[in-house]
Design a protein around this motif. Sequence first.
Motif, short mmCIF file in Angstrom:
data_model
loop_
_atom_site.label_atom_id
_atom_site.label_comp_id
_atom_site.label_asym_id
_atom_site.label_seq_id
_atom_site.Cartn_x
_atom_site.Cartn_y
_atom_site.Cartn_z
N ILE A 154 68.24 -2.02 -93.11
CA ILE A 154 68.93 -2.84 -94.11
C ILE A 154 69.17 -2.06 -95.41
CG2 ILE A 154 67.01 -3.94 -95.34
CD1 ILE A 154 70.18 -5.63 -93.84
N GLU A 155 68.32 -1.08 -95.70
CA GLU A 155 68.53 -0.26 -96.90
C GLU A 155 69.60 0.81 -96.66
OE1 GLU A 155 67.43 -0.84 -99.81
OE2 GLU A 155 65.99 -2.41 -99.30
N LEU A 156 69.60 1.41 -95.48
CA LEU A 156 70.56 2.48 -95.17
C LEU A 156 71.99 1.95 -95.11
CD1 LEU A 156 68.60 4.51 -92.47
CD2 LEU A 156 69.18 5.26 -94.79
N ARG A 157 72.16 0.68 -94.80
CA ARG A 157 73.51 0.13 -94.68
C ARG A 157 74.28 0.23 -95.99
NH1 ARG A 157 71.40 -4.15 -97.13
NH2 ARG A 157 72.74 -5.88 -97.80
N GLU A 158 73.56 0.29 -97.12
CA GLU A 158 74.20 0.35 -98.43
C GLU A 158 74.96 1.65 -98.64
OE1 GLU A 158 74.50 -2.01 -100.49
OE2 GLU A 158 73.09 -3.47 -99.66
N PHE A 159 74.68 2.67 -97.82
CA PHE A 159 75.36 3.95 -97.97
C PHE A 159 76.73 3.97 -97.29
CE2 PHE A 159 70.87 5.03 -98.55
CZ PHE A 159 70.94 5.83 -99.68
N TYR A 160 77.09 2.88 -96.61
CA TYR A 160 78.33 2.84 -95.85
C TYR A 160 79.20 1.69 -96.33
CZ TYR A 160 75.57 5.96 -92.94
OH TYR A 160 74.78 7.01 -92.52
N PRO A 161 80.51 1.85 -96.26
CA PRO A 161 81.42 0.81 -96.77
C PRO A 161 81.33 -0.48 -95.95
CG PRO A 161 82.64 2.54 -95.62
CD PRO A 161 81.24 3.03 -95.76
N LYS A 162 81.58 -1.59 -96.63
CA LYS A 162 81.56 -2.89 -95.96
C LYS A 162 82.63 -2.93 -94.87
CE LYS A 162 79.71 -5.63 -99.78
NZ LYS A 162 79.91 -6.80 -100.67
N LYS A 183 73.11 -3.42 -89.47
CA LYS A 183 72.75 -4.83 -89.66
C LYS A 183 72.31 -5.47 -88.35
CE LYS A 183 75.72 -7.19 -92.19
NZ LYS A 183 77.04 -7.60 -92.75
N SER A 184 72.99 -5.10 -87.26
CA SER A 184 72.59 -5.62 -85.94
C SER A 184 71.21 -5.11 -85.56
CB SER A 184 73.62 -5.21 -84.87
OG SER A 184 74.87 -5.82 -85.11
N LEU A 205 64.35 -16.69 -90.48
CA LEU A 205 65.34 -16.86 -91.54
C LEU A 205 66.60 -16.05 -91.24
CD1 LEU A 205 63.02 -16.71 -94.69
CD2 LEU A 205 64.36 -18.67 -93.93
N GLY A 206 66.42 -14.84 -90.70
CA GLY A 206 67.57 -14.03 -90.31
C GLY A 206 68.39 -14.71 -89.23
N TRP A 207 67.73 -15.30 -88.26
CA TRP A 207 68.40 -16.03 -87.18
C TRP A 207 69.16 -17.23 -87.74
CZ3 TRP A 207 65.43 -17.03 -81.96
CH2 TRP A 207 66.34 -17.47 -80.98
N LEU A 208 68.52 -17.95 -88.65
CA LEU A 208 69.18 -19.09 -89.30
C LEU A 208 70.39 -18.63 -90.11
CD1 LEU A 208 66.23 -21.31 -90.62
CD2 LEU A 208 68.04 -22.03 -89.04
N LEU A 209 70.25 -17.50 -90.80
CA LEU A 209 71.33 -16.98 -91.63
C LEU A 209 72.56 -16.65 -90.80
CD1 LEU A 209 72.52 -15.94 -94.25
CD2 LEU A 209 71.25 -13.81 -93.92
N LEU A 210 72.37 -15.92 -89.71
CA LEU A 210 73.50 -15.58 -88.84
C LEU A 210 74.10 -16.84 -88.23
CD1 LEU A 210 72.19 -12.39 -86.96
CD2 LEU A 210 73.82 -12.53 -88.86
N SER A 211 73.27 -17.80 -87.88
CA SER A 211 73.76 -19.05 -87.29
C SER A 211 74.63 -19.81 -88.29
CB SER A 211 72.59 -19.92 -86.85
OG SER A 211 71.78 -19.28 -85.90
N ALA A 212 74.12 -20.00 -89.50
CA ALA A 212 74.84 -20.75 -90.51
C ALA A 212 76.11 -20.03 -90.97
CB ALA A 212 73.93 -21.03 -91.71
N ALA A 213 76.10 -18.70 -90.88
CA ALA A 213 77.28 -17.92 -91.27
C ALA A 213 78.32 -17.88 -90.14
CB ALA A 213 76.88 -16.51 -91.65
N GLY A 214 77.97 -18.41 -88.97
CA GLY A 214 78.89 -18.41 -87.84
C GLY A 214 79.09 -17.04 -87.22
N LYS A 215 78.11 -16.16 -87.37
CA LYS A 215 78.22 -14.80 -86.84
C LYS A 215 77.48 -14.67 -85.51
CE LYS A 215 78.60 -12.61 -91.39
NZ LYS A 215 78.03 -11.62 -92.33
N PRO A 216 77.86 -13.67 -84.70
CA PRO A 216 77.13 -13.44 -83.44
C PRO A 216 75.67 -13.10 -83.70
CG PRO A 216 79.19 -12.20 -83.49
CD PRO A 216 78.98 -12.74 -84.88
N ILE A 217 74.81 -13.46 -82.76
CA ILE A 217 73.37 -13.21 -82.91
C ILE A 217 72.95 -12.29 -81.77
CG2 ILE A 217 71.11 -14.32 -83.12
CD1 ILE A 217 72.73 -16.92 -83.79
N PRO A 218 72.99 -10.97 -82.00
CA PRO A 218 72.74 -10.01 -80.91
C PRO A 218 71.26 -9.77 -80.68
CG PRO A 218 73.24 -8.83 -82.92
CD PRO A 218 73.33 -10.29 -83.27
#
Length: 211
Positions: A61-69, A78-79, A136-149
Amino acid sequence: AVGTLKDIPVNLPFVDGKTSPTAFAAPVVEGIIFIAAALPPLQSFFEGPSTVFCVAVYACIELREFYPKGSDIREGLKSWHFMLGLTAFVLVWVRIYARITSATPPITPELAPWQRLSAKLMHTMLYVLMIAMPLLGWLLLSAAGKPIPFFGIELPALVSKNKEFADLIKEIHETGGTVGYFLIGMHAAAALLHHYFVKDNTLLRMLPKRD
Protein backbone atom coordinates in the motif's frame (compact mmCIF):
# COMPACT_ATOMS: atom_id res chain seq x y z
CA ALA A 1 -1.21 -41.25 46.69
CA VAL A 2 -0.39 -38.06 44.83
CA GLY A 3 3.21 -37.80 43.67
CA THR A 4 5.39 -34.76 44.08
CA LEU A 5 5.62 -32.16 41.36
CA LYS A 6 9.16 -31.63 40.06
CA ASP A 7 11.03 -30.72 36.90
CA ILE A 8 13.25 -33.10 34.99
CA PRO A 9 15.02 -32.68 31.63
CA VAL A 10 13.33 -34.59 28.81
CA ASN A 11 15.05 -36.23 25.83
CA LEU A 12 12.97 -36.29 22.66
CA PRO A 13 13.83 -38.44 19.60
CA PHE A 14 14.69 -36.85 16.28
CA VAL A 15 14.37 -38.34 12.79
CA ASP A 16 17.95 -39.63 12.78
CA GLY A 17 17.27 -41.75 15.85
CA LYS A 18 19.29 -39.54 18.18
CA THR A 19 17.96 -37.72 21.17
CA SER A 20 18.67 -34.28 22.45
CA PRO A 21 17.64 -32.58 25.70
CA THR A 22 14.92 -29.98 25.28
CA ALA A 23 15.38 -26.38 26.30
CA PHE A 24 12.69 -26.66 28.97
CA ALA A 25 12.00 -28.98 31.83
CA ALA A 26 8.83 -31.04 31.89
CA PRO A 27 6.78 -31.41 35.08
CA VAL A 28 6.24 -34.91 36.41
CA VAL A 29 3.30 -36.01 38.53
CA GLU A 30 3.00 -39.65 39.54
CA GLY A 31 5.57 -40.63 36.94
CA ILE A 32 3.69 -39.00 34.02
CA ILE A 33 5.72 -36.62 31.88
CA PHE A 34 3.77 -33.77 30.36
CA ILE A 35 5.67 -33.60 27.09
CA ALA A 36 3.66 -30.60 25.84
CA ALA A 37 5.40 -28.41 28.39
CA ALA A 38 8.76 -29.33 26.89
CA LEU A 39 7.89 -28.77 23.27
CA PRO A 40 8.32 -25.40 21.52
CA PRO A 41 5.01 -23.53 21.32
CA LEU A 42 2.97 -24.14 18.18
CA GLN A 43 2.30 -20.43 17.75
CA SER A 44 6.04 -19.82 17.24
CA PHE A 45 5.76 -21.61 13.89
CA PHE A 46 3.27 -18.97 12.71
CA GLU A 47 5.09 -15.95 14.16
CA GLY A 48 7.40 -15.54 11.18
CA PRO A 49 4.88 -16.01 8.32
CA SER A 50 2.27 -13.73 9.85
CA THR A 51 4.91 -11.04 10.44
CA VAL A 52 6.10 -11.31 6.84
CA PHE A 53 2.53 -10.98 5.56
CA CYS A 54 1.92 -7.90 7.71
CA VAL A 55 5.10 -6.25 6.42
CA ALA A 56 4.16 -7.11 2.82
CA VAL A 57 0.65 -5.69 3.30
CA TYR A 58 2.05 -2.35 4.43
CA ALA A 59 4.75 -2.39 1.74
CA CYS A 60 2.22 -2.88 -1.06
CA ILE A 61 0.00 0.00 0.00
CA GLU A 62 2.97 2.34 0.52
CA LEU A 63 4.74 1.43 -2.74
CA ARG A 64 1.61 2.17 -4.78
CA GLU A 65 2.17 5.88 -4.14
CA PHE A 66 5.19 5.80 -6.46
CA TYR A 67 3.00 4.99 -9.47
CA PRO A 68 0.34 7.07 -11.23
CA LYS A 69 -3.33 6.48 -10.48
CA GLY A 70 -4.94 3.99 -12.83
CA SER A 71 -1.64 2.35 -13.82
CA ASP A 72 -1.50 -1.42 -13.92
CA ILE A 73 1.27 -1.71 -11.33
CA ARG A 74 -0.56 0.58 -8.89
CA GLU A 75 -3.76 -1.44 -9.22
CA GLY A 76 -1.74 -4.64 -8.91
CA LEU A 77 -0.17 -3.48 -5.65
CA LYS A 78 -3.62 -2.62 -4.30
CA SER A 79 -4.86 -6.10 -5.21
CA TRP A 80 -1.85 -7.72 -3.51
CA HIS A 81 -2.44 -5.47 -0.49
CA PHE A 82 -5.93 -6.91 -0.13
CA MET A 83 -5.01 -10.53 -0.89
CA LEU A 84 -2.08 -10.58 1.53
CA GLY A 85 -4.20 -8.85 4.16
CA LEU A 86 -6.89 -11.49 3.86
CA THR A 87 -4.21 -14.20 4.11
CA ALA A 88 -3.00 -12.58 7.33
CA PHE A 89 -6.62 -12.63 8.49
CA VAL A 90 -6.67 -16.42 8.04
CA LEU A 91 -3.29 -16.85 9.74
CA VAL A 92 -4.31 -14.85 12.80
CA TRP A 93 -7.09 -17.35 13.55
CA VAL A 94 -4.55 -20.18 13.28
CA ARG A 95 -2.30 -18.28 15.69
CA ILE A 96 -5.13 -17.73 18.14
CA TYR A 97 -6.00 -21.43 18.03
CA ALA A 98 -2.33 -22.35 18.53
CA ARG A 99 -2.02 -19.91 21.42
CA ILE A 100 -5.02 -21.48 23.15
CA THR A 101 -4.13 -25.13 22.56
CA SER A 102 -0.32 -25.26 22.77
CA ALA A 103 2.03 -24.83 25.69
CA THR A 104 3.93 -21.56 25.93
CA PRO A 105 7.43 -21.50 27.47
CA PRO A 106 7.66 -19.15 30.46
CA ILE A 107 9.56 -15.88 30.29
CA THR A 108 12.67 -16.00 32.46
CA PRO A 109 13.29 -14.08 34.58
CA GLU A 110 9.58 -13.66 35.32
CA LEU A 111 7.94 -10.40 34.31
CA ALA A 112 6.46 -7.95 36.77
CA PRO A 113 2.63 -8.00 36.96
CA TRP A 114 2.30 -4.68 35.10
CA GLN A 115 4.54 -5.99 32.31
CA ARG A 116 2.43 -9.13 31.93
CA LEU A 117 -0.71 -6.99 31.75
CA SER A 118 0.77 -4.62 29.16
CA ALA A 119 1.94 -7.58 27.06
CA LYS A 120 -1.55 -9.08 27.08
CA LEU A 121 -3.09 -5.73 26.11
CA MET A 122 -0.58 -5.32 23.27
CA HIS A 123 -1.24 -8.82 21.92
CA THR A 124 -4.99 -8.28 22.15
CA MET A 125 -4.77 -5.00 20.20
CA LEU A 126 -2.59 -6.63 17.54
CA TYR A 127 -5.04 -9.51 17.14
CA VAL A 128 -7.95 -7.06 16.86
CA LEU A 129 -5.99 -5.13 14.23
CA MET A 130 -5.20 -8.24 12.17
CA ILE A 131 -8.86 -9.30 12.26
CA ALA A 132 -10.53 -5.92 11.75
CA MET A 133 -8.32 -4.45 9.02
CA PRO A 134 -8.89 -7.16 6.36
CA LEU A 135 -12.63 -7.11 7.07
CA LEU A 136 -12.66 -3.31 6.70
CA GLY A 137 -10.79 -3.69 3.40
CA TRP A 138 -13.37 -6.22 2.20
CA LEU A 139 -16.18 -3.87 3.23
CA LEU A 140 -14.45 -0.97 1.48
CA LEU A 141 -14.14 -2.77 -1.85
CA SER A 142 -17.73 -4.00 -1.53
CA ALA A 143 -19.18 -0.56 -0.82
CA ALA A 144 -17.07 0.98 -3.60
CA GLY A 145 -18.48 -1.56 -6.06
CA LYS A 146 -15.02 -2.86 -6.96
CA PRO A 147 -13.92 -6.46 -7.62
CA ILE A 148 -12.72 -8.37 -4.56
CA PRO A 149 -9.80 -10.56 -5.72
CA PHE A 150 -8.29 -13.44 -3.85
CA PHE A 151 -5.63 -15.38 -5.78
CA GLY A 152 -7.61 -16.03 -8.94
CA ILE A 153 -11.12 -16.01 -7.52
CA GLU A 154 -13.51 -13.14 -6.87
CA LEU A 155 -15.04 -12.98 -3.42
CA PRO A 156 -18.65 -11.90 -2.92
CA ALA A 157 -19.46 -8.36 -1.81
CA LEU A 158 -20.39 -7.98 1.84
CA VAL A 159 -22.61 -4.94 1.22
CA SER A 160 -24.19 -3.24 -1.77
CA LYS A 161 -22.52 -0.27 -3.47
CA ASN A 162 -22.73 2.85 -1.34
CA LYS A 163 -20.30 5.74 -1.86
CA GLU A 164 -20.98 7.43 1.50
CA PHE A 165 -20.44 4.18 3.38
CA ALA A 166 -17.30 3.47 1.32
CA ASP A 167 -15.86 6.89 2.24
CA LEU A 168 -16.55 6.22 5.94
CA ILE A 169 -14.95 2.76 5.85
CA LYS A 170 -11.95 4.13 3.95
CA GLU A 171 -11.35 6.72 6.67
CA ILE A 172 -11.63 4.09 9.41
CA HIS A 173 -9.36 1.72 7.47
CA GLU A 174 -6.68 4.37 6.98
CA THR A 175 -6.84 5.36 10.65
CA GLY A 176 -6.50 1.70 11.62
CA GLY A 177 -3.46 1.43 9.37
CA THR A 178 -1.80 4.36 11.13
CA VAL A 179 -2.57 2.85 14.53
CA GLY A 180 -1.07 -0.40 13.26
CA TYR A 181 2.25 1.31 12.56
CA PHE A 182 2.46 2.43 16.17
CA LEU A 183 1.39 -0.95 17.61
CA ILE A 184 3.84 -2.92 15.47
CA GLY A 185 6.63 -0.45 16.22
CA MET A 186 5.96 -0.59 19.96
CA HIS A 187 5.81 -4.40 19.86
CA ALA A 188 9.14 -4.63 18.04
CA ALA A 189 10.76 -2.05 20.33
CA ALA A 190 9.56 -3.90 23.43
CA ALA A 191 10.98 -7.20 22.14
CA LEU A 192 14.37 -5.58 21.49
CA LEU A 193 14.30 -3.83 24.87
CA HIS A 194 13.69 -7.13 26.66
CA HIS A 195 16.43 -8.86 24.66
CA TYR A 196 19.23 -6.30 24.90
CA PHE A 197 18.51 -4.44 28.15
CA VAL A 198 16.28 -6.60 30.37
CA LYS A 199 18.11 -9.67 28.97
CA ASP A 200 15.25 -12.14 29.39
CA ASN A 201 14.10 -14.74 26.84
CA THR A 202 11.09 -12.82 25.47
CA LEU A 203 12.52 -12.48 21.95
CA LEU A 204 14.13 -15.94 21.90
CA ARG A 205 10.76 -17.55 22.64
CA MET A 206 9.45 -16.19 19.34
CA LEU A 207 12.33 -17.50 17.25
CA PRO A 208 12.77 -21.02 15.84
CA LYS A 209 15.02 -23.25 17.93
CA ARG A 210 18.54 -23.85 16.63
CA ASP A 211 20.46 -27.08 16.87
